[in-house]
Each structure stands twice: as structure tokens, then as C-alpha cells.
Design an enzyme around this catalytic site. Structure first.
Site, PDB file in Angstrom:
ATOM      1  N   HIS A 133       1.187  -1.302  -0.237  1.00  0.00           N
ATOM      2  CA  HIS A 133      -0.372  -0.018   0.159  1.00  0.00           C
ATOM      3  C   HIS A 133       0.944   0.523   0.300  1.00  0.00           C
ATOM      4  CE1 HIS A 133      -3.147   2.447   1.694  1.00  0.00           C
ATOM      5  NE2 HIS A 133      -3.133   3.118   1.524  1.00  0.00           N
ATOM      6  N   GLU A 134       2.154   1.640   1.002  1.00  0.00           N
ATOM      7  CA  GLU A 134       2.969   2.291   1.634  1.00  0.00           C
ATOM      8  C   GLU A 134       3.457   3.406  -0.260  1.00  0.00           C
ATOM      9  OE1 GLU A 134       1.967   4.296   2.759  1.00  0.00           O
ATOM     10  OE2 GLU A 134       0.325   3.498   4.051  1.00  0.00           O
ATOM     11  N   HIS A 172       1.560   4.204  -3.225  1.00  0.00           N
ATOM     12  CA  HIS A 172       1.977   6.390  -2.510  1.00  0.00           C
ATOM     13  C   HIS A 172       2.900   6.187  -3.162  1.00  0.00           C
ATOM     14  CE1 HIS A 172      -1.788   6.458  -0.749  1.00  0.00           C
ATOM     15  NE2 HIS A 172      -1.973   6.070   0.323  1.00  0.00           N
ATOM     16  N   HIS A 175       3.338   6.526  -7.035  1.00  0.00           N
ATOM     17  CA  HIS A 175       2.301   8.013  -6.871  1.00  0.00           C
ATOM     18  C   HIS A 175       3.511   9.566  -6.870  1.00  0.00           C
ATOM     19  CE1 HIS A 175      -1.481   9.776  -6.890  1.00  0.00           C
ATOM     20  NE2 HIS A 175      -1.012  10.301  -8.151  1.00  0.00           N
TER      21      HIS A 175
HETATM   22 ZN   LIG Z   1      -3.014   5.563   1.914  1.00  0.00          ZN
END
Ligand SMILES: [Zn+2]
Length: 690
Positions: free
Chosen positions: A475-476, A479, A482
Site C-alpha cells: 500500500h505505502e 503511494h 505515485h
Molecule cells: Zn494510503
């Protein structure tokens, strides 16, 4: 030479940073350097802002919007470093600096957003619209800055602005108090007095209860506190039904007990202030105000999604409940399932059906190999390589620094991994930037940090991850990508600086690769034997993801609906929070056996965080990530080059430079549909029980 001139020369924050990747000289930065550096940076930025606000020439995109974006370069260099260190490597000295600087920084940014002279210039540009012939990204920047100013009240008359300032200040105080009350209420204990009270509790729950009792001054006893991490395991394992009931009732009552920690009057005042704030800014209610700055755009779009999920979730929960009740009857147990029974019986079903044991799974998820899996996925999808740079500066020996290279060999940016828990580091997991990517500012390449709080392994032993840890890691990193792959002109639109109901798309989407069979096969190898995960175990892990999803989805969606309905009220003058909540849940058809994730009197997302009229965002992003991953499934390859190419071009590299709905459409060829989310959670009608 004057004293402050010497200080400036010695202050590494004010010097040019010459390190190859653009990293700050961490080894020379001390807490004492920040205030002097911020004095210089804030004054310089202030002067630039005055220059823009008082320019005699009429506003142009370049002399106003673009100038605001490129202003404050020194501040843009040191503020992220300050915030990163405060989160990841703080100290009493740095905390003291933070307490002094936080209000100054908040006031600095607020004064810019509220500046009526800047707003007048931005507004004049917006009014000219198409006549400006701006490129798409320029239009986005202008809209963004204009909306920031409008929501901060820059267009208001001085008296209204002053009132808005009071409202914002009072809200901050109430929210702090709300959070502190919850914290105090969670310190209440359910005391367990000996073996009989501990029946069914596994050793880790007993150990935690023992430790909690010690912290409350009774080291010979056991205590269940009212934090989620203490109560939920107790509800899951305790065989003492009457104790489960007591724990549940105490937990549910947090913040709603008369006395000094009563949050109900605070919540009501917050709602009144929010309604007043929305009205001042020209909106009918708070939900309308909050949704202007989201991909959803208006409350109706949120309700449409929540309704689409609510009915299937209730249906699935009813089936789950029937299964649990069957088990209760076989057990000769209570005649009726109650909310304090659900976790307990669901755990029995989980154990009998999946036989999944953390101890069996963890050896296949070695941290080091999972980092390799992340880099491998990033390379196969987006062509980027991560090359470790052991000599690069870092703020703590735990941190690992990587140079990120494109397939062509050109540099994309730098990436820091900070994976272990330690004193002085905030809990949880998060992504931050030491430098945002932009083409307009002179320092263009991003420096991104991923933080998590894994426990270090014993000396010489590998660090093993649970499924939850694994999901967090992916998940991180989503990010992180991104931020890293951002390729925009303006810093305000860079990387993760996008709308709140869009920002979790890249992160939640990336989670899908964690359990992708091709990734498991290559990277999930047993820490001792190096063998891949047995097929049956891998399938069990995948199937278990749908277990109990009726219950989970109903609990979450109920809270999201209550949030939206509450913040859509136009009149909150005499609102009785508890009665409103009871009546709303009854009207929605909330099953009596399931509690919402949060009751209002302790709903910190709404009353102590930034999620008022925004608790829905997780589900909103999940619609996008489930539908988005389906594009790879349809292509028959989790690394399909064409799909990955569009994903990079329209999502991971575009930050806020494109309207999020347009970006998604460009990636997927159509709007997202809710079907893949329902399928992922096993909520499709007629689906076999998970
Ligand atoms: Zn998040």
C-alpha cells in the site's frame, strides 16, 4: 562579522545542498537549526507573496498562478525535511521546536490562502476562462489555487473573514479535546480476576492484558482497555459471554458517558460551527462544502455508491449471521446472537474453514524478499529500477537509500525506505516527500520516503511479515510510486497532492500485486527452505479475503452513511447526537447484531481528524482500485504492458494535473463500476459462502 551572519553561514539548512541525489546533509542538521532557517525562509516567501499581490501589471497566468507555485523555494526545501524528521526521527529538542513552529507555519499558509489581493488576481483570471488559452495543466493549477483560496474565505468581507478565523480556531480546540477525551475513556479497564475470566484467550492476548494491568498499577491482574487493539481480540476469543457483553458495552459507550469526558456536547458544537462555516462560504450545509473539493463532487454521488454497497452487504451479513446462529445452536449456546457474539463465533468459522495460522504463513513473507518483490513489480509495470546507494546520507542507520532509474538510464528520483519501529518514530505507516517533483521549480526530481513500523527480527534472523504487514508494505509503496513517478510541471499538482477520494487509488491498487500468484511464486519463498508457498496455502490466503465481508462492509458503510447524513443536515441547533444516531441507524435497517465501526461520540475521523463528510473515501477509492485491477485481469496478464502504460501515463505520473474522473476514464476507457468491488468482497448475489 555580525553574530547572525555567522549563524547563517553555519546553518546547513541555509546552505546549498550539493549531494548527488539532492539529499539534505542530515548528519549536520540539528534541531536548533530549524527556527533560524524558517525565519529566513518565511520572510523570503512573505516578500515574494507581497510582490505578487502588489504587482502593478494586470494578472496573467505566469505572474500570478505560476508565480505562486514557484515561490518559496527555500521553504519548499526545508519544510518537508522538518516534517519528515518530526515524524520519523524526533527528539525532545525537536519536539519543542515543533511546538513553537507549528502555529507559525499554519498561520503563514493560512494568511496566503486568505489573502484577498491574491484572490482578486486569481479570480480575474478564472473569470477570463477560455480567453486565457491555457494548457490543461495550467487550467488545473489555476482552478486549484482559486478553490484553495475560496474555501479559506479569501473572497469574504473582513468581518466574515474574522468570524471564519474564530470558527477555525475553535474547531481546532474542540477537535483536540475530543481526541483527548477518547484517549482518556479508552484507559478504562475491564478487569479480569483469574483463570476463569481468561477462558479462551490465547497467550498473546493474556500477555497484552497483563502488560495493560501493569500500566494501570495492578501488575498481578489482567486488564482489557477500551482501545480497539485490546477489545477486539478479547471479543474474538473470550469464552465468557457476560464479560464479552460488558467489554462491548463499555467500548460502545466511549465518549458518551456523562462527566468530564463527555464528547456529545463537543460533537454538537463542532457541527454547529461547521454548518456556520459552510453557510459563510455560500454552501447549504457542510457536506456540500466538503464535497466541492473531492472527485465525488456532491453528496448525491457518495450516497449512490453507499446505497449500491449497503443492500448487498446487508444480504451477505444476513447469510453470515444464519451460519453463526447455526453454530450457536450446535453449541447449545444462547438463543439469540448479540453484537458481542459475532467476533467470537466468526473466529470459530474462520478456524474450521481455512485453518489459516499466522505462524504457518509468515515464514513465506521475508521482508528482504518482499522489498525485492516491490521493486520487481515496479520494474515490470513501469520500467523503473531501484539501485541501492549505501554511501548516501540518511537521518538514521535504519534508513536505506535508493536511486531510481528509468529504463533509459536517466534518473527518476531518490527513494528512502525506513521500515523499523524505534523510539522517536510515529506509529503506523506512511509515505512522505523530502522533495516534490516538478518541472517548473529548479530542483525537479522527487525524493520520496516510505515509513513503516515493523518489529526487527532477532539477531541473525530474517524479519517476517504478517499478511497485514504485507498489505501495508505494498500500500505505502503504491503511494511512494505515485510520488516518484510524478511527471508534472507544477509542484502544487505533484504526486500524491490530489483529491482525498482519489489519493488512495494508486496505493490500494498496488496491494493487488502482493498476492498475485506470479509474484508469490517468485518471491514468497520459505525463509529456511527457499520453497514456494504450497498451492493449498496460497489458495486459502486468497479465499479468506472474502470471509466475514458482509459484517465488515455493513459496519463500515453504516458509519459512512451516518457521517454523510449528519453533515448534510441544514439545522443542527438543537441536535441530540445520540437520538439522531439511533434513529438514523434504525431507518437504514442496521442489523441489531452488528455495530457500526464507530459511534459518533468517539468517531475521531469526523470530530478529531479531517474526514468529516469524508469517511466514505476508502470505499470510493476501492471501487476504483477493484475496477482498475480488473483491466489487468481482462488483459490476462498482471503486468500487461499496454494496461501498465496507460496506468503510468494517466494515473501514477499525472498527480493532480488531470481531472481525476477524466484521468480514470483515459486509463480504463470508461468510468469505474461498482461490480468488481462487490465481487472482490464476495457480496455478489448468489456467490458461494466464503
Ligand atoms: Zn494510503
Amino acid at each position: 562579522m555580525k553574530r547572525d551572519a555567522i549563524d547563517k553561514q553555519d546553518n546547513p539548512l541555509l546552505q546549498r545542498w550539493t549531494e548527488d541525489l539532492g539529499l539534505p546533509p542530515f548528519e549536520r542538521i540539528e534541531a536548533g537549526h530549524f527556527e533560524a532557517a524558517f525565519d529566513v525562509a518565511l520572510a523570503a516567501h512573505r516578500a515574494e507573496i507581497e510582490g505578487i499581490a502588489t504587482r502593478p501589471e494586470p494578472p496573467t497566468f505566469d505572474n500570478t498562478a505560476a508565480a505562486l507555485d514557484r515561490g518559496g523555494r527555500l521553504l519548499a526545501r526545508i519544510e518537508p525535511v522538518f516534517r519528515s524528521l518530526c515524524a520519523s526521527h524526533t527528539s525532545p529538542a525537536l519536539q519543542a521546536v515543533e511546538r513553537r513552529l507549528a502555529p507559525r507555519l499554519a498561520a503563514h499558509w493560512a494568511s496566503i490562502q486568505r489573502d484577498p489581493r491574491l484572490f482578486a488576481r486569481l479570480d480575474a483570471l478564472v473569470q477570463r476562462g477560455d480567453a486565457l488559452s491555457l494548457e490543461a495543466e495550467q487550467r488545473r493549477l489555476l482552478q486549484r489555487l482559486h478553490l484553495d483560496a475560496r474555501l479559506a474565505g479569501a473572497q469574504l468581507a473582513p468581518a466574515a473573514q474574522e468570524r471564519l478565523g474564530q470558527i477555525v480556531e475553535r474547531q481546532a480546540a474542540l477537535m483536540t479535546q475530543f481526541a483527548q477525551n477518547v484517549l482518556a475513556e479508552e484507559q478504562q479497564c475491564l478487569w479480569l480476576e483469574g483463570e476463569a475470566d481468561l477462558a479462551g484467550l490465547p497467550s498473546y492476548v493474556r500477555d497484552a492484558a497483563r502488560a495493560a494491568a501493569g500500566e494501570h498499577g495492578r501488575p498481578q491482574s489482567w486488564a482489557i482497555t477500551l482501545s480497539r487493539s485490546s477489545v477486539v481480540p478479547f471479543l474474538t476469543f473470550s469464552e465468557r459471554r457476560s464479560l464479552r457483553e460488558r467489554a462491548f458495552r463499555m467500548w460502545k459507550g466511549r465518549g458518551a458517558n456523562a462527566g468530564e469526558y463527555d464528547n456529545r456536547p463537543l460533537a454538537r458544537e463542532l457541527l454547529q460551527l461547521r454548518t456556520e462555516q459552510a453557510r459563510l462560504l455560500g454552501f447549504a450545509n457542510y457536506a456540500d462544502y466538503a464535497l466541492v473539493d473531492r472527485m465525488a463532487g456532491q453528496p448525491a454521488a457518495v450516497f449512490e455508491l453507499l446505497q449500491a454497497v449497503w443492500e448487498p452487504a446487508r444480504r451477505r451479513a444476513a447469510q453470515e449471521q444464519a451460519q453463526l446462529e447455526q453454530l450457536v445452536r450446535e453449541d447449545g449456546g444462547p438463543g439469540k446472537l448479540e453484537p458481542w457474539d459475532w467476533h467470537f463465533y466468526a473466529e470459530r468459522v474462520r478456524r474450521s474453514r481455512y485453518a489459516l495460522d499466522d505462524a504457518e504463513i509468515k515464514p513465506y513473507f521475508v521482508l528482504e524478499r518482499m522489498l525485492a518483490a516491490l521493486f520487481d513489480c515496479a520494474q515490470r509495470l513501469f520500467g523503473v529500477r531501484f539501485v541501492e546507494r549505501p554511501e548516501a546520507p540518511r537521518y538514521h542507520p535504519d534508513v536505506r537509500v535508493f536511486e531510481v532509474l528509468a529504463a533509459s538510464g536517466s534518473r527518476v528520483g531518490a527513494f528512502l525506505f525506513d521500515n523499523f519501529a524505534r523510539p522517536g518514530k510515529r506509529s503506523g505507516a506512511w509515505m512522505s516527500a523530502l522533495r516534490w517533483q516538478s518541472r517548473a521549480a529548479d530542483e525537479a526530481l522527487p525524493i520520496i520516503v516510505n515509513n513503516s513500523n515493523f518489529a526487527r527480527g532477532a539477531p541473525g534472523e530474517p524479519v517476517l511479515l504478517s499478511l497485514d504487514d504485507l498489505r501495508t508494505l505494498f500500500h505505502e509503496f503504491g503511494h511512494g510510486l505515485h510520488g516518484l513517478l510524478s511527471n508534472v510541471t507544477y509542484e502544487r499538482l505533484s504526486g500524491t497532492r490530489v483529491l482525498r477520494d482519489f489519493v488512495e487509488l494508486p496505493s490500494q491498487l498496488f496491494e493487488h500485486w502482493a498476492l498475485e500468484p506470479a509474484v508469490l511464486e517468485r518471491h514468497a519463498r520459505h525463509c529456511r527452505t527457499g520453497e514456494p508457498m504450497p498451492q493449498a496455502l496460497a489458495e486459502g490466503v486468497l479465499r479468506a479475503r472474502q470471509f466475514n465481508q458482509g459484517f465488515e462492509t455493513v459496519g463500515y458503510t453504516a458509519s459512512a452513511l451516518v457521517d454523510m447524513i449528519l453533515h448534510g443536515l441544514a439545522d443542527v441547533q438543537d441536535l441530540d447526537i445520540a437520538a439522531f444516531e439511533r434513529e438514523t441507524l434504525a431507518r437504514l435497517g442496521m442489523p441489531g447484531t452488528i455495530a457500526p465501526y464507530h459511534y459518533l461520540a468517539h468517531f475521531q475521523h469526523l470530530f478529531a481528524g479531517g474526514y468529516a463528510a469524508g469517511y466514505y473515501v476508502y470505499l470510493w477509492a476501492e471501487v476504483l482500485d477493484a475496477d482498475g485491477y480488473q483491466a489487468f485481469v481482462e488483459a490476462g496478464d498482471p503486468f500487461d504492458a499496454a494496461v501498465a502504460g496507460r496506468l503510468l501515463r494517466f494515473i501514477y505520473s499525472r498527480g493532480g494535473a488531470l481531472d481525476p474522473a477524466e484521468a480514470y476514464r483515459a486509463f480504463r476507457g470508461r468510468d469505474a463500476t461498482v461490480g468488481p468491488l462487490l465481487a472482490k468482497r464476495g457480496l455478489v448475489e448468489g456467490a458461494p459462502p466464503a
